[in-house]
Scaffold this active site. Structure first.
Site, PDB file in Angstrom:
ATOM      1  N   ASP A 174     -75.943 -27.021 -49.983  1.00  0.00           N
ATOM      2  CA  ASP A 174     -77.043 -26.747 -49.052  1.00  0.00           C
ATOM      3  C   ASP A 174     -76.636 -26.954 -47.604  1.00  0.00           C
ATOM      4  OD1 ASP A 174     -79.717 -25.938 -48.647  1.00  0.00           O
ATOM      5  OD2 ASP A 174     -80.380 -28.005 -48.422  1.00  0.00           O
ATOM      6  N   SER A 232     -85.378 -24.128 -45.618  1.00  0.00           N
ATOM      7  CA  SER A 232     -84.898 -23.449 -46.825  1.00  0.00           C
ATOM      8  C   SER A 232     -86.105 -23.008 -47.650  1.00  0.00           C
ATOM      9  CB  SER A 232     -84.021 -24.388 -47.659  1.00  0.00           C
ATOM     10  OG  SER A 232     -82.906 -24.822 -46.922  1.00  0.00           O
ATOM     11  N   GLN A 235     -79.220 -18.187 -50.942  1.00  0.00           N
ATOM     12  CA  GLN A 235     -80.354 -18.889 -50.343  1.00  0.00           C
ATOM     13  C   GLN A 235     -81.015 -18.016 -49.279  1.00  0.00           C
ATOM     14  OE1 GLN A 235     -80.129 -22.369 -47.400  1.00  0.00           O
ATOM     15  NE2 GLN A 235     -80.669 -23.427 -49.293  1.00  0.00           N
TER      16      GLN A 235
END
Length: 291
Positions: free
Chosen positions: A204, A228, A278
């Site tokens: 991440d 996110s 993502q």
């Protein structure tokens, strides 16, 4: 053991509350909200604790629903969707203050032989001699207000050595493609699930910011609303998170206040060990937010 690795292991060592119910602690890793990678890693550990030994995750797909509170623990509720001969499926809901903050599905499988090919590892500079992100952040710390400086300069459990790093206070427009090397700050126990959770945690970092590169915006801008929205990871081949891994990231699209990012993660000997995806919110405000 390095203190930040001890903290990471504590975060990933969930407390059993009841069958299919676990509790994880939180830590301020990147700012006032819970770091998405922490929730991802804890969700995978919760799911993995309900799966028979010998089966490892091959994919995880999740949605971030609400910002997490770093001052409160998180409850992880696991739904045992299916236990099949080839695949085991779990759904995990992360709950804080009575509300879901993240939901994900994870799939586990036995190792097996099969057709095999992969994208080649890009030819980039190796990690040796590159400054790490911690050192780069320390050089910029004086530019930040004191109340947010400590979270910016704190050492993290994952050492990251970026190739062609971006100055977050003086960004320039670039192609939406970047790389960094990463590994845990110290040796990890020989638990494959733990290494998978640590990689999910590390995956991440920096990924969402790739879509910002062509627009010369960064997380440090007070007029940028960024978060996110989801995260997916596929595990392809065995790896260790305490050995160098190359993270290749690119962002093929930004539109409607969202940026789409993809990643490929390689071992130092060139094996493609994981892939990520993502989508992130990247919305510019008319009025800057005050620190």
């Amino acid at each position: 053991m390095h203190p930040v690795i001890a903290e990471l292991l504590t975060l990933l060592q969930l407390e059993d509350l009841e069958v299919n119910l676990f509790r994880g602690q939180s830590r301020n890793i990147v700012g006032k909200n819970v770091f998405g990678g922490q929730v991802l890693g804890q969700c995978l550990m919760a799911a993995g604790r309900t799966v028979e030994k010998g089966r490892l995750a091959h994919s995880l797909h999740g949605y971030f629903l609400r910002a997490g509170d770093t001052t409160a623990p998180i409850i992880y509720e696991v739904d045992r969707i299916r236990d099949g001969k080839s695949f085991i499926n779990r759904q995990v809901t992360a709950i804080q203050h009575g509300q879901p903050i993240f939901v994900c599905s994870a799939s586990f499988a036995n190792e097996e032989e099969g057709l095999d090919h992969q994208a080649p590892m890009p030819k980039v500079e190796g990690p040796e001699g590159l400054p790490n992100e911690f050192e780069l952040r320390q050089q910029l710390a004086s530019l930040l207000p004191e109340k947010i400086r400590s979270s910016f300069v704190q050492e993290r459990p994952i050492e990251i050595r970026p190739i062609n790093p971006v100055n977050p206070f003086a960004p320039t427009k670039q192609e939406p493609h970047r790389y960094h090397w990463m590994r845990a700050q110290d040796k990890l126990p020989d638990d494959p699930l733990l290494h998978q959770a640590a990689l999910v945690f590390a995956s991440d970092f920096a990924l969402m910011g790739t879509a910002m590169l062509p627009h010369a915006v960064t997380f440090m801008q007070s007029n940028l609303q960024a978060a996110s929205l989801d995260h997916s990871i596929w595990f392809h081949r065995p790896f260790r998170m305490d050995e160098w891994l190359l993270y290749e990231m690119d962002a093929p699209n930004a539109n409607a206040g969202r940026g789409l990012n993809f990643g490929r993660i390689y071992s130092q000997d060139g094996r493609l060990v994981a892939s990520t995806a993502q989508e992130g919110l990247m919305r510019l405000r008319e009025v800057p937010e005050k620190y």
